[in-house]
Design an enzyme around this catalytic site. Sequence first.
Site, mmCIF file in Angstrom:
data_model
loop_
_atom_site.group_PDB
_atom_site.id
_atom_site.type_symbol
_atom_site.label_atom_id
_atom_site.label_comp_id
_atom_site.label_asym_id
_atom_site.label_seq_id
_atom_site.Cartn_x
_atom_site.Cartn_y
_atom_site.Cartn_z
ATOM 1 N N LYS A 205 21.026 72.363 104.003
ATOM 2 C CA LYS A 205 20.175 73.007 104.749
ATOM 3 C C LYS A 205 19.025 72.049 105.047
ATOM 4 O O LYS A 205 18.454 71.948 106.137
ATOM 5 C CB LYS A 205 19.573 74.287 103.931
ATOM 6 C CG LYS A 205 18.624 74.938 104.818
ATOM 7 C CD LYS A 205 17.929 76.292 104.056
ATOM 8 C CE LYS A 205 19.111 77.189 103.911
ATOM 9 N NZ LYS A 205 18.439 78.574 103.217
ATOM 10 N N GLU A 211 23.262 65.288 95.886
ATOM 11 C CA GLU A 211 24.588 64.943 95.658
ATOM 12 C C GLU A 211 25.274 64.901 96.916
ATOM 13 O O GLU A 211 26.071 64.127 97.426
ATOM 14 C CB GLU A 211 25.094 66.001 94.886
ATOM 15 C CG GLU A 211 24.561 66.202 93.443
ATOM 16 C CD GLU A 211 23.289 67.188 93.409
ATOM 17 O OE1 GLU A 211 23.190 67.752 92.398
ATOM 18 O OE2 GLU A 211 22.618 67.492 94.521
ATOM 19 N N GLY A 266 22.463 80.123 99.998
ATOM 20 C CA GLY A 266 23.574 79.246 100.089
ATOM 21 C C GLY A 266 24.848 79.886 99.516
ATOM 22 O O GLY A 266 26.003 79.971 100.006
ATOM 23 N N ARG A 267 24.699 80.681 98.575
ATOM 24 C CA ARG A 267 26.042 81.406 97.858
ATOM 25 C C ARG A 267 26.431 82.680 98.919
ATOM 26 O O ARG A 267 27.540 83.259 98.377
ATOM 27 C CB ARG A 267 25.525 81.713 96.678
ATOM 28 C CG ARG A 267 24.384 82.611 96.340
ATOM 29 C CD ARG A 267 24.125 82.794 94.985
ATOM 30 N NE ARG A 267 22.782 83.502 94.460
ATOM 31 C CZ ARG A 267 21.543 82.906 94.680
ATOM 32 N NH1 ARG A 267 21.386 81.727 95.186
ATOM 33 N NH2 ARG A 267 20.608 83.770 94.373
ATOM 34 N N GLU A 352 24.047 83.069 89.335
ATOM 35 C CA GLU A 352 22.813 82.386 90.246
ATOM 36 C C GLU A 352 22.104 83.537 90.727
ATOM 37 O O GLU A 352 20.874 83.323 91.072
ATOM 38 C CB GLU A 352 23.338 81.252 91.278
ATOM 39 C CG GLU A 352 22.219 80.456 91.999
ATOM 40 C CD GLU A 352 22.606 79.248 92.644
ATOM 41 O OE1 GLU A 352 23.042 78.310 92.125
ATOM 42 O OE2 GLU A 352 22.780 79.647 93.959
ATOM 43 N N HIS A 383 48.622 83.089 79.219
ATOM 44 C CA HIS A 383 49.156 81.807 78.336
ATOM 45 C C HIS A 383 47.941 80.943 77.897
ATOM 46 O O HIS A 383 48.172 79.700 77.383
ATOM 47 C CB HIS A 383 50.143 81.138 78.965
ATOM 48 C CG HIS A 383 51.275 81.961 79.149
ATOM 49 N ND1 HIS A 383 52.590 82.118 78.339
ATOM 50 C CD2 HIS A 383 51.828 82.571 80.250
ATOM 51 C CE1 HIS A 383 53.417 82.930 78.950
ATOM 52 N NE2 HIS A 383 53.166 83.283 79.892
ATOM 53 N N LYS A 511 17.139 69.505 88.845
ATOM 54 C CA LYS A 511 17.159 68.586 90.023
ATOM 55 C C LYS A 511 15.939 67.800 90.023
ATOM 56 O O LYS A 511 16.192 66.873 90.471
ATOM 57 C CB LYS A 511 17.618 69.500 91.263
ATOM 58 C CG LYS A 511 18.922 70.091 91.231
ATOM 59 C CD LYS A 511 18.895 70.945 92.524
ATOM 60 C CE LYS A 511 19.058 70.475 93.813
ATOM 61 N NZ LYS A 511 19.209 71.414 94.844
#
Length: 552
Positions: A205, A211, A266-267, A352, A383, A511
Amino acid sequence: MSAVTRLPAWQALQQRIDTALNTPIKSLFDDPARCGQYTLKVQNILLDISKQPIDNDTFGLLLQLAAEVDIESRREAMFNGQHINVTEDRAVLHTALRNRSNTPVYVDGEDVMPIIEHELKRMRVFVKAVRSGRWRGYSGKRITDVVNIGIGGSDLGPRMVTQALKPYADDRIRVHFVSNVDGVEIANVLRELNPERVLFVVASKTFTTSETMTNAQTARNWLMASSFDSRAVAKHFVAVSSNVAAVKAFGIKPENTFQMWDWVGGRFSLWSAIGLPIALYLGFKQFEELLQGAHEMDLHFRHEPLNSNAPVWLALTTLWNSTFLGRQSQAILPYDWPLARFSAYLQQAEMESNGKSVDSHGQPVPYGTGSIIWGQLGIDGQHAFYQYLHQGNAVVPADFIGSIESSTPVQGHHEKLMANFFAQTEALMCGIDADHVRTELAAKGLDEARIEQLIPHKVHEGNRPTNSLILDRLDPRTLGALIALYEHKIFVLGSIWDICSFDQWGVELGKTLAKGILPELEEGVLREGHDDSTASLMTYFIEQRRALKARE
């Protein structure tokens, strides 16, 4: 005392905790109407909450609580573009992105549907150009691979959906994802690709996310090493961002920049241009089917009464287990291989959103909020960690997700898969008592002493709650509905807890600190202000790096 804890329904639910903890779930099925009463069919999804520790009185009180916190008004405030993200003073309108009826949606007096439709048309044109081969790389070769560079919601949503809908893709475009700043990931992705045939989608954005921009710059350098021409960037990079100036400075043309808006978190953004990799991979018609499924779930959530509303039901089962019964871990267990990344996607979406400890007024909440969301594909999980689910001290509520028909049928497989689905939910609820174990072991010829020794190890107490979600078939429209179902569940929970589900300040602190630490690592000189442990670890890192370089 928090305002919500003073509500009559909350107070009454507190009085029912002991009853729930001491009543076997399977005994609730003495009521022959229970299965039908606690099952809903919405679109192509059957939701069954009958294996929950919720009797009729408790369910009535949970619905009463949802009414007392005025879920209906809160719901309308979201759909109508009010600033329900109170800490950032923003609207929350991921629902508008998939508003297929195109009815007006206003934010601060402006109908946002025209700009959404405009962006969708731009996406459609671009997707068609790439998939048809009209959009070509710097050497004139058609694009065969798309690399999405993003993190968080800019990665998890598109990554999950493209895997889930792989059976609906053709062989025109392959998709790859880079999110981690660890250079191993991007190196592994780029190693197999031809720079003349790659299109990078940089999703950020602000176009400043550390990153994402680190990976984007590495991808740019890789391309330049092949093309020797900065103009190649314009043919191999597009952006999804609101920072047009930064995008242009990177070398991406403004006409190849797709818009993001501050009223989409964002999510919750895969419905926007963040979903560009989905559309490039599947084709735009399939992307529209995804939007349509979500829109249909939006209509159900917005207009259906609380007592027959699937997102409300799903939220209330979590509320009862986590806040009242103290079970704050929840497993998401898909028995459908394409949904392998669904639990990871929901982990971000829910944790979040609702991992908060203060209410919307900034006051500490005296009750548990959020859940620890985790999980894995069902058969693989059996398993791995199902032992813990069946016999561990902690009770972990679980959502089981399966399909009637596989999206890729292979004879004899799907029935075995779903046999395990049904067996696990039955076993978690019913368990097996000492008498059954004794009879079973005696039939195998074991002597009495050995039987008594083994009984404590083989008893399953049961009474472990589960929800079952059965899809007709995992297709784009059904997946859209499934994602929207969980999105609205998150909203309902946040509304009852009176927390802001649409900010993420906890993400920002680390961050911010990392930005300050980076120059210290690069220069090899620590500044003041770190705690002793962190300073010691950083010193060790710097010294060992120096030692390694000295040996090179």
